[in-house]
Scaffold this active site. Structure first.
Site, PDB file in Angstrom:
ATOM      1  N   HIS A  59       4.688   2.467   2.487  1.00  0.00           N
ATOM      2  CA  HIS A  59       5.238   2.074   1.186  1.00  0.00           C
ATOM      3  C   HIS A  59       4.402   2.654   0.048  1.00  0.00           C
ATOM      4  O   HIS A  59       3.164   2.667   0.113  1.00  0.00           O
ATOM      5  CB  HIS A  59       5.257   0.553   1.047  1.00  0.00           C
ATOM      6  CG  HIS A  59       6.260  -0.115   1.931  1.00  0.00           C
ATOM      7  ND1 HIS A  59       7.583  -0.261   1.586  1.00  0.00           N
ATOM      8  CD2 HIS A  59       6.126  -0.662   3.166  1.00  0.00           C
ATOM      9  CE1 HIS A  59       8.222  -0.881   2.561  1.00  0.00           C
ATOM     10  NE2 HIS A  59       7.363  -1.140   3.535  1.00  0.00           N
ATOM     11  N   PHE A 113      -0.316  -3.568  -1.908  1.00  0.00           N
ATOM     12  CA  PHE A 113       0.385  -4.810  -2.232  1.00  0.00           C
ATOM     13  C   PHE A 113       1.855  -4.643  -1.884  1.00  0.00           C
ATOM     14  O   PHE A 113       2.519  -3.723  -2.354  1.00  0.00           O
ATOM     15  CB  PHE A 113       0.235  -5.129  -3.726  1.00  0.00           C
ATOM     16  CG  PHE A 113       1.062  -6.304  -4.179  1.00  0.00           C
ATOM     17  CD1 PHE A 113       0.780  -7.585  -3.735  1.00  0.00           C
ATOM     18  CD2 PHE A 113       2.130  -6.117  -5.053  1.00  0.00           C
ATOM     19  CE1 PHE A 113       1.549  -8.671  -4.145  1.00  0.00           C
ATOM     20  CE2 PHE A 113       2.895  -7.193  -5.476  1.00  0.00           C
ATOM     21  CZ  PHE A 113       2.602  -8.468  -5.027  1.00  0.00           C
TER      22      PHE A 113
END
Length: 331
Positions: A59, A113
């Protein structure tokens, strides 16, 4: 109609190669609902720590649309779409603050995150990042895994949507009907509520694991706690729940027992049923046997399942050290 996809398709949904391989082995799928149900079981029960970290690394940092380790072009495009609301509501200063907090988060936890960003503004994401930054690493790791599963479910829906669009001319339902069905299925996983906004019950998928599960992590060693005996009981008596400080009026009834495996996870404490019986439950852990010189001879966690929650899953972990313990409701 059955659906089969390549390993690269599943890698685009979740960057873990272990996840992708297991999904291919479980193919074909009769529906999106079937695939999501299997995906949750694979992600939480088969993929190891390394697989979770591999998926996290696929990601991009929130506020960016590309990751150096991004799994595929499809994954990159999906990430861009998932962050569209955040990017459209961002300013130069808010992106700078978000970048700084992302760096602080990575430094503390060791991974990017992760949040299911669809529909969230930059301010909302930043507020959540700051809140989760205060978590202990072992707690935050599981929260990140839960967020990854939410993202995976949304991407699986997109994957099935692309396949359905190809065969829509020969399909039984119209495109609008399919879209409605997909939204209903996604909502049953992403939104933790017993009813939809229309008042109609949300469809829940068939269970692939018992409704009550647990795992134990030894925070003093930073590893799973294996070989801990676990006992599950439910309250039965004249009163619907035990009263604090009172004696009599009922008793705890045995439901199941097990011991944690090498990954710290419990075996089957209950049968796999669609609806769990509402009531007050107690999970007890034989911590004295695991840590003979510790402060707690055993630990018991009491929690309540309401009638409106009987189709939900209850994961009640124990985070243990010789002189402290904590818990939370996982997924």
């Amino acid at each position: 109609m059955e659906f089969s996809f390549d390993e690269k398709d599943f890698v685009s949904c979740c960057g873990s190669t272990k996840f992708a391989k297991d999904m291919v082995l479980a193919s074909p799928f009769s529906s999106l609902q079937h695939a999501v149900s299997v995906a949750r079981d694979v992600w939480f029960n088969s993929v190891d720590v390394n697989g979770w970290l591999q998926a996290f690394s696929a990601h991009p940092q929130i506020g960016h649309t590309h990751s150096p380790s991004v799994a595929s072009e499809a994954s990159a495009q999906w990430s861009k779409g998932e962050q569209s609301t955040a990017l459209s509501t961002a300013t130069g200063s808010s992106l700078q603050v978000l970048s700084e907090w992302n760096a602080r988060y990575r430094e503390k936890f060791g991974f990017v995150f992760l949040i299911c960003a669809s529909g969230r503004t930059t301010d909302e994401i930043l507020a959540e990042l700051k809140r989760r930054y205060t978590n202990r690493p072992i707690v935050e790791f599981e929260i990140a895994a839960q967020e990854q599963m939410k993202i995976t479910e949304l991407r699986l829906a997109k994957l099935f949507s692309s396949r359905e669009d190809i065969s829509s001319k020969t399909g039984k339902y119209s495109t609008a009907k399919k879209a409605e069905d997909r939204i209903s299925i996604i909502s049953s996983h992403v939104i933790a509520a017993p009813e939809s906004s229309s008042g109609k019950p949300i469809h829940h998928p068939a269970r692939t694991r018992p409704p009550i599960t647990t795992h134990v992590l030894d925070v003093s060693r930073g590893s799973p706690a294996a070989g801990i005996d676990i006992l599950l009981e439910v309250w039965r008596g004249d009163q619907s729940r035990p009263t604090f400080g009172a004696t009599g009026g009922g008793n705890w009834v045995f439901q199941g027992s097990s011991a944690t495996d090498q990954d710290g996870r419990s075996g089957q404490l209950l049968s796999i049923v669609d609806n769990v019986s509402p009531g007050v439950y107690r999970i007890s852990f034989n911590t004295g046997k695991y840590i003979p010189n510790g402060f707690f001879p055993y630990v018991s966690i009491v929690f309540e399942i309401k009638d409106s929650q009987k189709m939900e899953h209850f994961h009640v972990p124990l985070l243990l050290s010789p002189f402290s313990f904590s818990t939370y409701r996982g997924s």
